[in-house]
Design a protein around this motif. Structure first.
Motif, PDB file in Angstrom:
ATOM      1  N   ASP A 177      19.418 -18.533 -28.817  1.00  0.00           N
ATOM      2  CA  ASP A 177      19.260 -19.982 -29.040  1.00  0.00           C
ATOM      3  C   ASP A 177      19.714 -20.399 -30.432  1.00  0.00           C
ATOM      4  O   ASP A 177      19.092 -21.257 -31.070  1.00  0.00           O
ATOM      5  CB  ASP A 177      17.787 -20.407 -28.868  1.00  0.00           C
ATOM      6  CG  ASP A 177      17.242 -20.085 -27.499  1.00  0.00           C
ATOM      7  OD1 ASP A 177      18.054 -19.905 -26.574  1.00  0.00           O
ATOM      8  OD2 ASP A 177      16.020 -20.010 -27.358  1.00  0.00           O
ATOM      9  N   ASP A 199      23.287 -21.796 -28.483  1.00  0.00           N
ATOM     10  CA  ASP A 199      22.341 -22.483 -27.611  1.00  0.00           C
ATOM     11  C   ASP A 199      23.023 -23.429 -26.628  1.00  0.00           C
ATOM     12  O   ASP A 199      24.021 -24.086 -26.929  1.00  0.00           O
ATOM     13  CB  ASP A 199      21.310 -23.262 -28.434  1.00  0.00           C
ATOM     14  CG  ASP A 199      20.182 -23.764 -27.556  1.00  0.00           C
ATOM     15  OD1 ASP A 199      19.443 -22.919 -27.020  1.00  0.00           O
ATOM     16  OD2 ASP A 199      20.075 -24.986 -27.361  1.00  0.00           O
ATOM     17  N   GLU A 234      25.650 -19.992 -23.981  1.00  0.00           N
ATOM     18  CA  GLU A 234      24.560 -20.131 -23.007  1.00  0.00           C
ATOM     19  C   GLU A 234      24.718 -21.412 -22.193  1.00  0.00           C
ATOM     20  O   GLU A 234      25.271 -22.388 -22.685  1.00  0.00           O
ATOM     21  CB  GLU A 234      23.219 -20.270 -23.726  1.00  0.00           C
ATOM     22  CG  GLU A 234      22.759 -19.112 -24.559  1.00  0.00           C
ATOM     23  CD  GLU A 234      21.329 -19.340 -25.063  1.00  0.00           C
ATOM     24  OE1 GLU A 234      20.548 -18.397 -24.986  1.00  0.00           O
ATOM     25  OE2 GLU A 234      21.010 -20.454 -25.528  1.00  0.00           O
TER      26      GLU A 234
HETATM   27 MG    MG Z   1      16.748 -20.892 -24.493  1.00  0.00          MG
END
Ligand code: MG
Ligand code: C2E
Ligand code: MG
Ligand code: MG
Length: 282
Positions: A177, A199, A234
């Motif tokens: 993150d 993130d 991500e």
């Molecule tokens: Mg996360």
């Protein structure tokens, strides 16, 4: 996959402070019994190589099915587990289970496990890792530990020593993150993370045309490259986003486009299809 991510929201009303505290108390009561009643399960989400889209690892994500509360999202119970220190035994279970399940996967596929600060600064954290590896027979280099920037709000020497012990075993450590939390860059100089995970909020922002998000991803990738760390984007949800983060130089990609978190038996089916994740799940 009824109990998966889905919409399953639990609060349709705006709870009063009292109702909120009462709900937390009940949740804590159940959480204290969850391990012995075997209510946890791990789901695994694929991470693919940005270039050839083959699976390089799976991230273990804990799931709690409570008889009293139904499916409780990790966002909700992990913070409660941290506050009550129940995260220590739960985290041990996660580590042991992830290693035991991953040992059955092809040897080039690694497993990533999320570790909370509370768990990391336990004096015997490294011993727990050694135990999980030796009980399962998983080689250390197939285990990646994921930590978030919030761990650096704790005692820097304790954190550093714990991470160095884990690295000395041969495991890798990823910074999860990245960009959302406490962002002093000093620790990047002192600790050799294998991967920085950009993130989801930046990926989503950039996909929606935010110049700031785009600039941040570029900066993180440039920094990771020069520190010889890898990068994982991500929360990639479609082909356009995959193309974008690949173009920005992210080395690995994770997100619903390549696969949602899945039960362990579905992981085996992915290998049967020669690791080509995207073909099947989405
Ligand atoms: Mg996360
Ligand atoms: P995380 O480590 O950043 O995990 C990624 C989260 O993003 C997962 O949510 C995953 O389902 C979700 N996600 C992945 N791809 C996408 C996407 O394309 N779109 C969207 N909208 N979401 C995506 P999940 O499973 O609910 O976990 C939430 C957080 O809970 C994790 O964030 C992690 O911080 C924590 N967590 C989960 N399992 C554990 C655990 O075993 N131990 C600890 N300490 N924390 C855990
Ligand atoms: Mg993670
Ligand atoms: Mg993450």
């Amino acid at each position: 996959r009824a109990k998966d991510e889905g919409g399953g929201e639990h609060c349709q009303y705006e709870p009063t402070l009292h109702a909120h505290a009462e709900e937390r108390r009940k949740l804590e009561f159940s959480l204290r019994r969850a391990l012995e009643r075997d209510e946890f399960e791990l789901h695994y989400q694929p991470v693919v190589d940005a270039n050839d889209e083959t699976v390089v690892s799976f991230e273990a994500l804990v799931r709690w099915n409570s008889p009293e509360h139904g499916y409780v999202r990790p966002d909700k119970f992990i913070s409660l587990a941290e506050d009550t220190r129940l995260i220590v035994p739960i985290g041990e279970w996660v580590l042991a289970t992830a290693c035991a399940e991953a040992v059955n996967w092809p040897p080039h596929v690694r497993v990533a496990v999320n570790v909370s600060g509370e768990q990391l600064i336990e004096p015997n954290f490294a011993t727990t890792v050694v135990q999980a590896l030796s009980d399962s027979g998983l080689p250390a280099n197939r285990l990646e530990v994921e930590v978030t920037e919030s761990i650096f709000l704790r005692d820097a020497n304790v954190v550093r020593s714990a991470l160095e012990q884990v690295m000395a075993l041969g495991c890798t450590v990823a910074l999860d993150d990245f960009g959302t939390g406490y962002s002093s860059l000093g620790y990047l100089r002192k600790l050799s993370f294998s991967t920085i995970k950009v993130d989801r909020s930046f990926v989503q922002g950039a996909a929606q045309g935010s110049a700031e998000s785009l600039a941040i991803i570029r900066a993180v990738v440039a920094m990771a490259d020069s520190l010889e760390m890898s990068t994982t984007a991500e929360g990639v949800e479609n082909a356009e986003e995959a193309e974008m983060v690949r173009g920005l130089g992210c080395k690995k990609i994770q997100g619903y486009y390549f696969g949602r978190p899945m039960p362990v038996d579905e992981v085996q089916q992915v290998f049967a299809r020669k690791g080509e994740v995207r073909a099947r799940i989405a």
